[in-house]
Design a protein around this motif. Sequence first.
Motif, PDB file in Angstrom:
ATOM      1  N   ALA A  45       0.824  -1.208   0.000  1.00 47.21           N
ATOM      2  CA  ALA A  45       0.000   0.000   0.000  1.00 47.21           C
ATOM      3  C   ALA A  45       0.864   1.266   0.000  1.00 47.21           C
ATOM      4  O   ALA A  45       0.391   2.335  -0.338  1.00 47.21           O
ATOM      5  N   GLU A  46       2.147   1.134   0.373  1.00 47.31           N
ATOM      6  CA  GLU A  46       3.020   2.300   0.429  1.00 47.31           C
ATOM      7  C   GLU A  46       3.396   2.762  -0.975  1.00 47.31           C
ATOM      8  O   GLU A  46       3.197   2.062  -1.950  1.00 47.31           O
ATOM      9  N   PHE A  60      11.909   4.737  -1.778  1.00 44.24           N
ATOM     10  CA  PHE A  60      13.203   4.634  -2.448  1.00 44.24           C
ATOM     11  C   PHE A  60      13.963   5.953  -2.348  1.00 44.24           C
ATOM     12  O   PHE A  60      15.165   5.971  -2.073  1.00 44.24           O
ATOM     13  N   ASP A  61      13.272   7.057  -2.568  1.00 50.46           N
ATOM     14  CA  ASP A  61      13.911   8.373  -2.518  1.00 50.46           C
ATOM     15  C   ASP A  61      14.449   8.700  -1.131  1.00 50.46           C
ATOM     16  O   ASP A  61      15.378   9.504  -1.005  1.00 50.46           O
ATOM     17  N   ARG A  62      13.913   8.092  -0.095  1.00 44.01           N
ATOM     18  CA  ARG A  62      14.365   8.341   1.271  1.00 44.01           C
ATOM     19  C   ARG A  62      15.597   7.525   1.654  1.00 44.01           C
ATOM     20  O   ARG A  62      16.206   7.780   2.683  1.00 44.01           O
ATOM     21  N   LEU A  63      15.954   6.547   0.821  1.00 41.66           N
ATOM     22  CA  LEU A  63      17.128   5.727   1.125  1.00 41.66           C
ATOM     23  C   LEU A  63      18.397   6.564   1.034  1.00 41.66           C
ATOM     24  O   LEU A  63      18.463   7.517   0.249  1.00 41.66           O
ATOM     25  N   ARG A 107      12.393  -4.367  -1.833  1.00 40.36           N
ATOM     26  CA  ARG A 107      11.548  -3.300  -1.298  1.00 40.36           C
ATOM     27  C   ARG A 107      12.447  -2.335  -0.553  1.00 40.36           C
ATOM     28  O   ARG A 107      13.384  -2.770   0.145  1.00 40.36           O
ATOM     29  N   PRO A 108      12.215  -1.043  -0.637  1.00 38.47           N
ATOM     30  CA  PRO A 108      13.060  -0.080   0.069  1.00 38.47           C
ATOM     31  C   PRO A 108      13.143  -0.353   1.571  1.00 38.47           C
ATOM     32  O   PRO A 108      14.226  -0.277   2.159  1.00 38.47           O
ATOM     33  N   ARG A 109      12.031  -0.692   2.186  1.00 32.48           N
ATOM     34  CA  ARG A 109      12.035  -0.949   3.625  1.00 32.48           C
ATOM     35  C   ARG A 109      12.883  -2.179   3.966  1.00 32.48           C
ATOM     36  O   ARG A 109      13.630  -2.184   4.932  1.00 32.48           O
TER      37      ARG A 109
END
Length: 85
Positions: free
Chosen positions: A16-17, A23-26, A42-44
């Motif tokens: 749902a994210e 990705f941009d927050r990595l 997945r980025p998380r």
Amino acid sequence: MPRNLGQTRLRKRRRAENPMREFDRLPPVLRAWVSQAALPWRPRSVLRAYQNALAQTGDQGRALEELGRLEALQLAKDSTGAATA
């Protein structure tokens, strides 16, 4: 419409994210690693694995090597599943 996951037997899940926002927050080094990864991380998940590896090794380069090792394990699991199917 074809997806970019290719022919894999690994589990796939819908999220749902907003994966692009995550990705941009990595961190930049991790974004660069993910962009070259063989699997659709997945980025998380990649951030959690990276933070764990960084806490264990204390070195950014060795943490990225650990991510490569984890990815190789998943690729091997996928290839052995395809061979038995």
